[in-house]
Design a protein around this motif. Structure first.
Motif: not given
Length: 202
Positions: A68-69, A71-73, A75, A97-98
């Protein structure tokens, strides 16, 4: 060349995966770490195309938390999850969480190599043995706060300790525990922990 970050907390498995992937001419292991926190920190430095993460790791972040992190930081980094068991709850969390791929550790080595290549190319991978599980995903009936309470129970905490750690009253914690046992049709809180753990909800 596909740059790969590997995160696995068991030393023997991590070493075996590094050796296995190192045999492939188009794969380069940029780092091999033992926790989700280390995976995120390393990925931000090495910027791999693919992160291969074990789902169960110690520390603040397990594999799904790290995914998840990332994906955000970061991509641009694709994520392939590895798991020793196909719990429905884990698969649901992975889909939420994709993540780009979900593979059992029991998969043949060549399947892992192929999965890394597929994920790096923008594809999605789901272990064939998990496909049936995907059709029968049970929704977690517990609220996020009930999950917090049950995780602490699973760790051996008593109601008063749970109350202190979650800034709740002891009565509120007991109410949560009663609701949890009822929602899971459990015999008691120990049985509730077992049911939730087997489903991958905690």
């Amino acid at each position: 060349m596909i740059h790969v970050l590997l995160a696995e907390d068991q030393h023997v498995i991590r070493g075996a995966l590094v050796a296995l992937l190192g045999l492939e001419p188009d794969l380069k292991i940029v780092d091999a770490v033992e926790s989700g926190d280390a995976a995120v920190a390393s990925a931000l430095v090495h910027r791999p195309e693919v992160a291969v993460l074990d789902i169960d790791m110690p520390g603040r972040l397990d594999g799904l938390g790290a995914a998840t992190e990332l994906r955000a930081k970061l991509p641009g980094c694709r994520v392939l999850m590895l798991t020793g068991h196909g719990k429905p709850g884990h698969l649901r969390r992975a889909l939420t969480a994709k993540v780009d791929g979900f593979l059992l550790k029991t998969a043949p080595p060549e399947r892992l190599v192929t999965a890394i290549r597929e994920v790096a190319a923008g594809g999605r991978v789901l272990d064939p043995e998990l496909a049936v599980t995907a059709w029968d995903l049970a929704d977690n009936p517990l609220t996020p706060r009930e999950v917090d309470v049950l995780r602490l129970v699973a760790g051996g905490a008593e109601a008063t300790e749970i109350a202190d750690r979650l800034f709740l009253s002891s009565g509120t914690v007991r109410n949560y525990l009663t609701a949890i046992v009822a929602k899971l049709n459990a015999r008691n809180r120990t049985d509730a922990v077992r049911i939730a753990a087997e489903a991958g909800w905690i």
